[in-house]
Write a protein that holds these residues in place. Sequence first.
Motif, PDB file in Angstrom:
ATOM      1  N   GLU A 185      -1.094  -0.499  11.389  1.00  0.00           N
ATOM      2  CA  GLU A 185       0.276  -0.827  11.786  1.00  0.00           C
ATOM      3  C   GLU A 185       0.656  -2.172  11.193  1.00  0.00           C
ATOM      4  O   GLU A 185      -0.110  -3.121  11.253  1.00  0.00           O
ATOM      5  CB  GLU A 185       0.406  -0.909  13.308  1.00  0.00           C
ATOM      6  CG  GLU A 185       0.210   0.407  14.011  1.00  0.00           C
ATOM      7  CD  GLU A 185       0.432   0.297  15.511  1.00  0.00           C
ATOM      8  OE1 GLU A 185       1.094  -0.657  15.959  1.00  0.00           O
ATOM      9  OE2 GLU A 185      -0.063   1.169  16.223  1.00  0.00           O
ATOM     10  N   LEU A 186       1.884  -2.222  10.635  1.00  0.00           N
ATOM     11  CA  LEU A 186       2.376  -3.453  10.028  1.00  0.00           C
ATOM     12  C   LEU A 186       3.857  -3.572  10.301  1.00  0.00           C
ATOM     13  O   LEU A 186       4.614  -2.627  10.067  1.00  0.00           O
ATOM     14  CB  LEU A 186       2.121  -3.429   8.515  1.00  0.00           C
ATOM     15  CG  LEU A 186       2.638  -4.606   7.688  1.00  0.00           C
ATOM     16  CD1 LEU A 186       1.980  -5.915   8.128  1.00  0.00           C
ATOM     17  CD2 LEU A 186       2.402  -4.354   6.205  1.00  0.00           C
ATOM     18  N   SER A 187       4.270  -4.721  10.821  1.00  0.00           N
ATOM     19  CA  SER A 187       5.693  -4.978  11.033  1.00  0.00           C
ATOM     20  C   SER A 187       6.122  -6.153  10.170  1.00  0.00           C
ATOM     21  O   SER A 187       5.568  -7.243  10.265  1.00  0.00           O
ATOM     22  CB  SER A 187       5.995  -5.282  12.497  1.00  0.00           C
ATOM     23  OG  SER A 187       7.374  -5.593  12.635  1.00  0.00           O
ATOM     24  N   LEU A 188       7.128  -5.888   9.346  1.00  0.00           N
ATOM     25  CA  LEU A 188       7.700  -6.909   8.470  1.00  0.00           C
ATOM     26  C   LEU A 188       9.172  -7.130   8.802  1.00  0.00           C
ATOM     27  O   LEU A 188       9.891  -7.772   8.044  1.00  0.00           O
ATOM     28  CB  LEU A 188       7.555  -6.468   7.004  1.00  0.00           C
ATOM     29  CG  LEU A 188       6.129  -6.188   6.536  1.00  0.00           C
ATOM     30  CD1 LEU A 188       6.135  -5.540   5.167  1.00  0.00           C
ATOM     31  CD2 LEU A 188       5.311  -7.463   6.535  1.00  0.00           C
ATOM     32  N   ARG A 204      -0.275   3.822   9.346  1.00  0.00           N
ATOM     33  CA  ARG A 204       0.323   4.932  10.099  1.00  0.00           C
ATOM     34  C   ARG A 204       1.710   4.568  10.611  1.00  0.00           C
ATOM     35  O   ARG A 204       2.489   5.433  10.972  1.00  0.00           O
ATOM     36  CB  ARG A 204      -0.579   5.331  11.272  1.00  0.00           C
ATOM     37  CG  ARG A 204      -1.938   5.852  10.838  1.00  0.00           C
ATOM     38  CD  ARG A 204      -1.791   7.140  10.016  1.00  0.00           C
ATOM     39  NE  ARG A 204      -3.045   7.527   9.392  1.00  0.00           N
ATOM     40  CZ  ARG A 204      -3.282   7.464   8.084  1.00  0.00           C
ATOM     41  NH1 ARG A 204      -2.370   7.015   7.260  1.00  0.00           N
ATOM     42  NH2 ARG A 204      -4.425   7.840   7.595  1.00  0.00           N
ATOM     43  N   ARG A 205       2.023   3.260  10.622  1.00  0.00           N
ATOM     44  CA  ARG A 205       3.318   2.803  11.120  1.00  0.00           C
ATOM     45  C   ARG A 205       3.704   1.519  10.376  1.00  0.00           C
ATOM     46  O   ARG A 205       2.920   0.578  10.315  1.00  0.00           O
ATOM     47  CB  ARG A 205       3.231   2.558  12.619  1.00  0.00           C
ATOM     48  CG  ARG A 205       4.533   2.205  13.278  1.00  0.00           C
ATOM     49  CD  ARG A 205       4.284   2.096  14.794  1.00  0.00           C
ATOM     50  NE  ARG A 205       5.449   1.655  15.476  1.00  0.00           N
ATOM     51  CZ  ARG A 205       6.334   2.457  16.064  1.00  0.00           C
ATOM     52  NH1 ARG A 205       6.135   3.743  16.058  1.00  0.00           N
ATOM     53  NH2 ARG A 205       7.378   1.962  16.669  1.00  0.00           N
ATOM     54  N   LEU A 206       4.914   1.502   9.809  1.00  0.00           N
ATOM     55  CA  LEU A 206       5.408   0.359   9.047  1.00  0.00           C
ATOM     56  C   LEU A 206       6.859   0.120   9.431  1.00  0.00           C
ATOM     57  O   LEU A 206       7.688   1.013   9.341  1.00  0.00           O
ATOM     58  CB  LEU A 206       5.304   0.644   7.543  1.00  0.00           C
ATOM     59  CG  LEU A 206       5.932  -0.382   6.601  1.00  0.00           C
ATOM     60  CD1 LEU A 206       5.222  -1.730   6.707  1.00  0.00           C
ATOM     61  CD2 LEU A 206       5.892   0.130   5.165  1.00  0.00           C
ATOM     62  N   PRO A 258       2.712   8.585   2.308  1.00  0.00           N
ATOM     63  CA  PRO A 258       3.117   9.844   2.938  1.00  0.00           C
ATOM     64  C   PRO A 258       2.630  10.051   4.375  1.00  0.00           C
ATOM     65  O   PRO A 258       3.239  10.812   5.114  1.00  0.00           O
ATOM     66  CB  PRO A 258       2.556  10.915   2.010  1.00  0.00           C
ATOM     67  CG  PRO A 258       1.471  10.245   1.239  1.00  0.00           C
ATOM     68  CD  PRO A 258       1.851   8.797   1.157  1.00  0.00           C
ATOM     69  N   HIS A 259       1.569   9.389   4.786  1.00  0.00           N
ATOM     70  CA  HIS A 259       1.033   9.576   6.136  1.00  0.00           C
ATOM     71  C   HIS A 259       1.496   8.489   7.096  1.00  0.00           C
ATOM     72  O   HIS A 259       0.949   8.350   8.186  1.00  0.00           O
ATOM     73  CB  HIS A 259      -0.492   9.629   6.103  1.00  0.00           C
ATOM     74  CG  HIS A 259      -1.012  10.698   5.195  1.00  0.00           C
ATOM     75  ND1 HIS A 259      -0.847  12.027   5.458  1.00  0.00           N
ATOM     76  CD2 HIS A 259      -1.642  10.618   3.999  1.00  0.00           C
ATOM     77  CE1 HIS A 259      -1.374  12.744   4.481  1.00  0.00           C
ATOM     78  NE2 HIS A 259      -1.858  11.905   3.573  1.00  0.00           N
ATOM     79  N   CYS A 260       2.496   7.731   6.683  1.00  0.00           N
ATOM     80  CA  CYS A 260       2.950   6.582   7.451  1.00  0.00           C
ATOM     81  C   CYS A 260       4.358   6.819   7.995  1.00  0.00           C
ATOM     82  O   CYS A 260       5.245   7.285   7.271  1.00  0.00           O
ATOM     83  CB  CYS A 260       2.947   5.352   6.538  1.00  0.00           C
ATOM     84  SG  CYS A 260       3.404   3.827   7.355  1.00  0.00           S
ATOM     85  N   GLU A 261       4.555   6.481   9.266  1.00  0.00           N
ATOM     86  CA  GLU A 261       5.881   6.505   9.865  1.00  0.00           C
ATOM     87  C   GLU A 261       6.573   5.202   9.473  1.00  0.00           C
ATOM     88  O   GLU A 261       6.126   4.120   9.841  1.00  0.00           O
ATOM     89  CB  GLU A 261       5.776   6.612  11.388  1.00  0.00           C
ATOM     90  CG  GLU A 261       7.096   6.512  12.089  1.00  0.00           C
ATOM     91  CD  GLU A 261       6.961   6.422  13.602  1.00  0.00           C
ATOM     92  OE1 GLU A 261       7.989   6.487  14.275  1.00  0.00           O
ATOM     93  OE2 GLU A 261       5.817   6.280  14.110  1.00  0.00           O
ATOM     94  N   VAL A 262       7.655   5.311   8.710  1.00  0.00           N
ATOM     95  CA  VAL A 262       8.375   4.130   8.231  1.00  0.00           C
ATOM     96  C   VAL A 262       9.617   3.934   9.084  1.00  0.00           C
ATOM     97  O   VAL A 262      10.489   4.798   9.134  1.00  0.00           O
ATOM     98  CB  VAL A 262       8.753   4.261   6.742  1.00  0.00           C
ATOM     99  CG1 VAL A 262       9.484   3.016   6.265  1.00  0.00           C
ATOM    100  CG2 VAL A 262       7.498   4.490   5.902  1.00  0.00           C
TER     101      VAL A 262
END
Length: 153
Positions: free
Chosen positions: A73-76, A97-99, A122-126
């Motif tokens: 998980e990464l929040s920018l 998995r989450r950006l 492709p496997h990440c919720e953006v």
Amino acid sequence: MRANEQGLSSLEFRKLQEVPVEAVDASGCAVNYQGLDNLLALKELQSLSLRRCPHVDDWCLGRLYHLADSLQELSLAGCPRISERGLACLHHLQNLRRLDISDLPAVSNPGLTQILVEEMLPHCEVLGADWAQGLKVGPEEQSPDAAGSPIPA
């Protein structure tokens, strides 16, 4: 954890150096390119929030490949110095998995950028922009007014 009056960290902190850190919330902190060294050493880091960090830029994102094995998980969100170029560096983070890339003022076309990031990971919720935000509407897609003539969007 903070340093004591002499600028030294407590002995308790030194005992915790072997404890794996899985999440860091550095939201709003003055993290910069060099300061990332402290985070990149955390090899078991799964979640990282850099929301509203004023000094996080494209160069910083280029260094996150060190966390490719663990980061999920990464929040920018709200980072004013991140552009499309920096987001392209995230292709190394295939375990994400989450950006969250919402509210990035240096990104000129948030909708298109989100589509490209989704394709790159492709496997990440953006999370972020509405996919159509910033896209131009062609004349055939404009809504007609009561008289039947197209209304510019």
